[in-house]
Design a protein around this motif. Structure first.
Motif, PDB file in Angstrom:
ATOM      1  N   THR A 113       0.647  -1.659  -0.150  1.00 24.61           N
ATOM      2  CA  THR A 113       0.004   0.281  -0.105  1.00 24.61           C
ATOM      3  C   THR A 113       0.699   1.019  -0.154  1.00 24.61           C
ATOM      4  O   THR A 113       0.670   1.886  -1.008  1.00 24.61           O
ATOM      5  CB  THR A 113      -0.662  -0.123   1.223  1.00 24.61           C
ATOM      6  OG1 THR A 113      -1.918  -0.840   1.389  1.00 24.61           O
ATOM      7  CG2 THR A 113      -1.756   0.947   0.852  1.00 24.61           C
ATOM      8  N   MET A 114       1.728   1.864   0.611  1.00 24.64           N
ATOM      9  CA  MET A 114       2.815   2.577   0.815  1.00 24.64           C
ATOM     10  C   MET A 114       3.392   2.817  -0.196  1.00 24.64           C
ATOM     11  O   MET A 114       3.909   3.327  -0.657  1.00 24.64           O
ATOM     12  CB  MET A 114       3.469   2.124   2.077  1.00 24.64           C
ATOM     13  CG  MET A 114       4.402   3.345   2.284  1.00 24.64           C
ATOM     14  SD  MET A 114       5.931   2.654   3.290  1.00 24.64           S
ATOM     15  CE  MET A 114       7.432   4.161   3.569  1.00 24.64           C
ATOM     16  N   GLY A 115       3.630   1.494  -1.498  1.00 23.33           N
ATOM     17  CA  GLY A 115       4.595   1.502  -2.648  1.00 23.33           C
ATOM     18  C   GLY A 115       3.667   2.311  -3.330  1.00 23.33           C
ATOM     19  O   GLY A 115       4.308   2.684  -4.484  1.00 23.33           O
ATOM     20  N   LEU A 116       2.076   2.459  -3.245  1.00 26.49           N
ATOM     21  CA  LEU A 116       1.991   2.342  -5.099  1.00 26.49           C
ATOM     22  C   LEU A 116       1.375   3.161  -4.111  1.00 26.49           C
ATOM     23  O   LEU A 116       1.099   4.475  -5.089  1.00 26.49           O
ATOM     24  CB  LEU A 116       0.515   1.184  -4.263  1.00 26.49           C
ATOM     25  CG  LEU A 116       0.746  -0.240  -5.166  1.00 26.49           C
ATOM     26  CD1 LEU A 116      -0.347  -1.271  -4.872  1.00 26.49           C
ATOM     27  CD2 LEU A 116       1.605  -0.070  -6.630  1.00 26.49           C
ATOM     28  N   LEU A 117       1.117   3.822  -3.181  1.00 25.29           N
ATOM     29  CA  LEU A 117       0.240   5.233  -2.893  1.00 25.29           C
ATOM     30  C   LEU A 117       1.520   6.810  -3.125  1.00 25.29           C
ATOM     31  O   LEU A 117       1.563   7.761  -3.398  1.00 25.29           O
ATOM     32  CB  LEU A 117      -0.467   5.495  -1.342  1.00 25.29           C
ATOM     33  CG  LEU A 117      -1.239   4.516  -1.376  1.00 25.29           C
ATOM     34  CD1 LEU A 117      -2.292   4.998  -0.274  1.00 25.29           C
ATOM     35  CD2 LEU A 117      -3.170   5.040  -2.807  1.00 25.29           C
ATOM     36  N   SER A 118       3.202   5.772  -2.540  1.00 31.13           N
ATOM     37  CA  SER A 118       4.274   6.575  -2.919  1.00 31.13           C
ATOM     38  C   SER A 118       3.877   7.098  -3.418  1.00 31.13           C
ATOM     39  O   SER A 118       4.412   8.513  -4.175  1.00 31.13           O
ATOM     40  CB  SER A 118       5.255   6.141  -1.698  1.00 31.13           C
ATOM     41  OG  SER A 118       4.614   6.331  -0.345  1.00 31.13           O
ATOM     42  N   THR A 319      11.985   5.789  -7.508  1.00 32.37           N
ATOM     43  CA  THR A 319      10.930   4.770  -7.913  1.00 32.37           C
ATOM     44  C   THR A 319      10.110   3.615  -8.538  1.00 32.37           C
ATOM     45  O   THR A 319       9.536   2.784  -7.758  1.00 32.37           O
ATOM     46  CB  THR A 319       9.781   6.470  -8.400  1.00 32.37           C
ATOM     47  OG1 THR A 319       9.709   7.239  -8.184  1.00 32.37           O
ATOM     48  CG2 THR A 319       8.941   5.625  -8.639  1.00 32.37           C
ATOM     49  N   SER A 320      11.218   3.234  -9.041  1.00 27.08           N
ATOM     50  CA  SER A 320      11.466   2.515 -10.002  1.00 27.08           C
ATOM     51  C   SER A 320      11.891   1.149  -8.978  1.00 27.08           C
ATOM     52  O   SER A 320      11.443  -0.318  -8.649  1.00 27.08           O
ATOM     53  CB  SER A 320      11.576   2.370 -11.417  1.00 27.08           C
ATOM     54  OG  SER A 320      11.077   2.999 -12.265  1.00 27.08           O
ATOM     55  N   THR A 321      13.203   1.979  -8.376  1.00 25.36           N
ATOM     56  CA  THR A 321      13.800   0.800  -7.805  1.00 25.36           C
ATOM     57  C   THR A 321      13.559   0.103  -6.104  1.00 25.36           C
ATOM     58  O   THR A 321      12.328  -0.570  -5.983  1.00 25.36           O
ATOM     59  CB  THR A 321      14.977   1.338  -6.495  1.00 25.36           C
ATOM     60  OG1 THR A 321      15.816   1.673  -7.948  1.00 25.36           O
ATOM     61  CG2 THR A 321      15.702   0.688  -5.744  1.00 25.36           C
ATOM     62  N   ILE A 322      12.582   1.305  -5.150  1.00 19.43           N
ATOM     63  CA  ILE A 322      11.614   1.528  -4.138  1.00 19.43           C
ATOM     64  C   ILE A 322      10.562   0.706  -4.959  1.00 19.43           C
ATOM     65  O   ILE A 322      10.307  -0.863  -3.762  1.00 19.43           O
ATOM     66  CB  ILE A 322      10.432   2.302  -3.838  1.00 19.43           C
ATOM     67  CG1 ILE A 322      10.698   2.201  -2.230  1.00 19.43           C
ATOM     68  CG2 ILE A 322       9.437   3.498  -4.163  1.00 19.43           C
ATOM     69  CD1 ILE A 322      10.273   3.702  -1.405  1.00 19.43           C
ATOM     70  N   LEU A 323       9.821   0.563  -5.961  1.00 18.37           N
ATOM     71  CA  LEU A 323       8.590  -0.884  -6.233  1.00 18.37           C
ATOM     72  C   LEU A 323       9.047  -1.766  -6.150  1.00 18.37           C
ATOM     73  O   LEU A 323       8.393  -2.942  -5.949  1.00 18.37           O
ATOM     74  CB  LEU A 323       8.180   0.406  -7.165  1.00 18.37           C
ATOM     75  CG  LEU A 323       7.168   0.988  -7.062  1.00 18.37           C
ATOM     76  CD1 LEU A 323       6.247   1.787  -7.637  1.00 18.37           C
ATOM     77  CD2 LEU A 323       5.486   0.504  -5.740  1.00 18.37           C
ATOM     78  N   TYR A 324      10.185  -2.068  -7.154  1.00 15.59           N
ATOM     79  CA  TYR A 324      10.676  -3.263  -7.237  1.00 15.59           C
ATOM     80  C   TYR A 324      11.790  -4.085  -6.192  1.00 15.59           C
ATOM     81  O   TYR A 324      10.185  -4.914  -5.870  1.00 15.59           O
ATOM     82  CB  TYR A 324      11.731  -3.017  -8.359  1.00 15.59           C
ATOM     83  CG  TYR A 324      12.502  -4.783  -8.591  1.00 15.59           C
ATOM     84  CD1 TYR A 324      11.590  -5.336  -9.319  1.00 15.59           C
ATOM     85  CD2 TYR A 324      13.749  -5.185  -7.661  1.00 15.59           C
ATOM     86  CE1 TYR A 324      12.355  -7.163  -9.776  1.00 15.59           C
ATOM     87  CE2 TYR A 324      14.209  -6.293  -7.970  1.00 15.59           C
ATOM     88  CZ  TYR A 324      13.724  -7.029  -8.732  1.00 15.59           C
ATOM     89  OH  TYR A 324      14.481  -8.481  -8.862  1.00 15.59           O
ATOM     90  N   ARG A 325      12.073  -3.375  -5.375  1.00 17.37           N
ATOM     91  CA  ARG A 325      12.833  -4.152  -4.270  1.00 17.37           C
ATOM     92  C   ARG A 325      12.139  -4.465  -3.165  1.00 17.37           C
ATOM     93  O   ARG A 325      11.450  -5.380  -2.371  1.00 17.37           O
ATOM     94  CB  ARG A 325      14.162  -3.422  -3.466  1.00 17.37           C
ATOM     95  CG  ARG A 325      15.178  -2.858  -4.506  1.00 17.37           C
ATOM     96  CD  ARG A 325      16.777  -2.642  -3.984  1.00 17.37           C
ATOM     97  NE  ARG A 325      17.258  -3.133  -5.120  1.00 17.37           N
ATOM     98  CZ  ARG A 325      18.537  -1.150  -4.808  1.00 17.37           C
ATOM     99  NH1 ARG A 325      18.474  -1.063  -3.641  1.00 17.37           N
ATOM    100  NH2 ARG A 325      19.086  -1.912  -5.999  1.00 17.37           N
ATOM    101  N   GLY A 326      10.188  -3.958  -3.144  1.00 26.33           N
ATOM    102  CA  GLY A 326       9.324  -3.867  -1.722  1.00 26.33           C
ATOM    103  C   GLY A 326       8.529  -4.689  -2.489  1.00 26.33           C
ATOM    104  O   GLY A 326       7.814  -5.286  -1.901  1.00 26.33           O
ATOM    105  N   LEU A 327       7.895  -4.376  -3.609  1.00 26.14           N
ATOM    106  CA  LEU A 327       6.600  -5.171  -4.373  1.00 26.14           C
ATOM    107  C   LEU A 327       6.939  -6.186  -4.866  1.00 26.14           C
ATOM    108  O   LEU A 327       6.110  -7.679  -5.394  1.00 26.14           O
ATOM    109  CB  LEU A 327       6.055  -4.416  -4.787  1.00 26.14           C
ATOM    110  CG  LEU A 327       5.821  -3.011  -4.112  1.00 26.14           C
ATOM    111  CD1 LEU A 327       5.075  -1.851  -4.964  1.00 26.14           C
ATOM    112  CD2 LEU A 327       5.121  -3.613  -2.935  1.00 26.14           C
TER     113      LEU A 327
END
Length: 452
Positions: A113-118, A319-327
């Motif tokens: 949720t945090m990843g998508l909304l951020s 942004t791409s890095t945080i989404l990949y590593r988190g999701l």
């Protein structure tokens, strides 16, 4: 001669990107503590000083005067809060992204949720950079805004795919030197040229709170929250060889922005007095064309293009890095392919928004994007880093979801209250966090994983 200067700077961009590709081995912004404080400083400055602090600030000064200074001042406040209160916990964690910190403490659902909304908030911030790029290219090239958009997208993608993360650090250093010189010259020239004519401006142009005290304060708070929760600042911080070096670099980066902002404000005021009928977003590039020698003006506009491309690519990369590593890390093993697909998806979405909203005030998108990202992420991050007792995960989850919902409700139900709508999102997020803290909690406590 102007185009010669422009091409010279663009060649410099490609050269720096090529060099930085060779230096990526063992030294990148992926979490390895191997980078000097000089590069940490460059990585932060290379991201934060972009279209909003240059083109956007001149546009806002053209429209409303010294009120435009709030962006760069708010950035500096956010960076200082990050350095003094958050940097130590984050640096000594075993995580490379803020999303991982929150997910590790409150579960994958909260992390997703945090990843998508951020990412939604970050997308709005990227819109401001692309709008600035379109305004710049439209001013210096005899092409339409649509063509300018396509050219800008091409440059950003080339830079990210072939420059990589470390180039953000080298490019940040280069930008720091060139902008200090280039925009310093522009600001001094504008100040000298203004002379006594500056007194012809309305008195509201000299009131830093001309937008309304509460609105301006909500802008600063929203922006500071967005800075603290920005992955690009964390990525640069955690790569430093030592915590003291990284923290020193973060603090130093807070000094640069306000001076760049002031120089660009003076340019905006000059253009308002002597060229009041131009498109406000082109105030800075038009000033450079009118007041600077052709070759030097081309170099400055090339430097400005470098700034916009570097900032946009830095934000997309983070942004791409945080989404990949988190999701997606556990679902897709090919990080390079997944990150590039995410990046292309973001770029397509941003381009669509820019086409629909041409001519908007650039700083409005910046404040909204940073505020939304901060409203979603800040309070869960604070709990994950500093709060050792347990809290029901549903409260953390709902604090994230409440942020965009309350933002939309505030915009349409309370438009007469002069604060940014995203500030209602911040209050909505805080409401659920407080409910969770006041509710029945387990007596079990957790040892903080994010202390030295």
């Amino acid at each position: 001669m102007m185009y010669l200067g422009l091409i010279s700077i663009l060649i410099l961009i490609l050269s720096v990107s090529a060099i930085s590709t060779k230096k990526q081995k063992g030294k990148d912004f992926s979490g390895k503590k191997s980078v000097s404080s000089f590069l940490v400083l460059g990585g932060i400055v290379g991201t934060i000083v972009g279209g909003s602090s240059t083109v956007g600030t001149s546009q806002a000064a053209f429209t409303s005067g010294f009120n435009a200074w709030w962006y760069t001042l708010g950035c500096s406040i956010g960076i200082l809060v990050f350095a003094f209160f958050f940097s130590k916990k984050i640096y000594f964690s075993d995580k490379t992204t803020l999303l991982e910190i929150v997910s590790d403490r409150y579960g994958e659902k909260c992390g997703v949720t945090m990843g998508l909304l951020s990412a939604g908030g970050t997308t709005l911030s990227i819109v401001s950079q692309v709008l600035s790029g379109v305004a710049l290219l439209s001013a210096i090239l005899p092409v339409s805004q649509t063509t300018s958009l396509l050219i800008f997208i091409f440059l950003v993608l080339i830079y990210v795919f072939f420059g990589g993360g470390i180039s953000l650090g080298y490019m940040g250093i280069l930008k720091t030197i060139l902008m200090a010189l280039g925009f310093g010259i522009c600001g001094i020239m504008a100040y000298v040229s203004l002379g006594s004519s500056i007194s012809t401006l309305p008195s509201s142009y000299f009131n830093i709170f001309s937008g309304g005290v509460w609105k301006n304060l909500s802008q600063v708070i929203s922006l500071a929250f967005g800075i603290i929760t920005g992955q690009n600042y964390t990525s640069a911080l955690i790569t430093g060889k030592s915590y003291k070096e990284s923290r020193r670099a973060v603090i130093l980066s807070s000094i640069i922005g306000p001076f760049i902002g002031l120089f660009c404000i003076l340019v905006g005021l000059y253009m308002k007095i002597y060229h009041p009928y131009i498109e406000s977003s082109t105030a800075l590039p038009t000033f450079i064309q009118l007041k600077m020698p052709a070759f030097l003006g081309g170099c400055l506009e090339g430097m400005l293009l470098l700034t916009l491309v570097g900032t946009t690519s830095g934000t997309l990369y983070a942004t791409s890095t945080i989404l990949y590593r988190g999701l997606l890390k556990n679902r897709i093993k090919n990080e390079t392919m997944a990150t590039r697909m995410l990046l292309l998806s973001f770029m397509a979405l941003v381009s669509l928004i820019v086409v629909i909203n041409k001519g908007d005030l650039i700083l409005n998108w910046t404040f909204m994007g940073a505020g939304l990202r901060g409203a979603v992420s800040l309070f869960p991050l604070i709990l994950a880093l500093f709060y050792t007792k347990t809290i029901k995960r549903n409260y953390v989850l709902w604090s994230m979801i409440a942020a965009p919902i309350c933002t939309v409700l505030g915009k349409f139900l309370l438009p007469e209250i002069q604060i940014l709508p995203v500030f209602w999102g911040i209050l909505g997020s805080l409401f659920f966090i407080v409910l969770g803290l006041l509710g029945k909690k387990s007596t079990l406590t957790l040892e903080s994983k994010y202390s030295e």
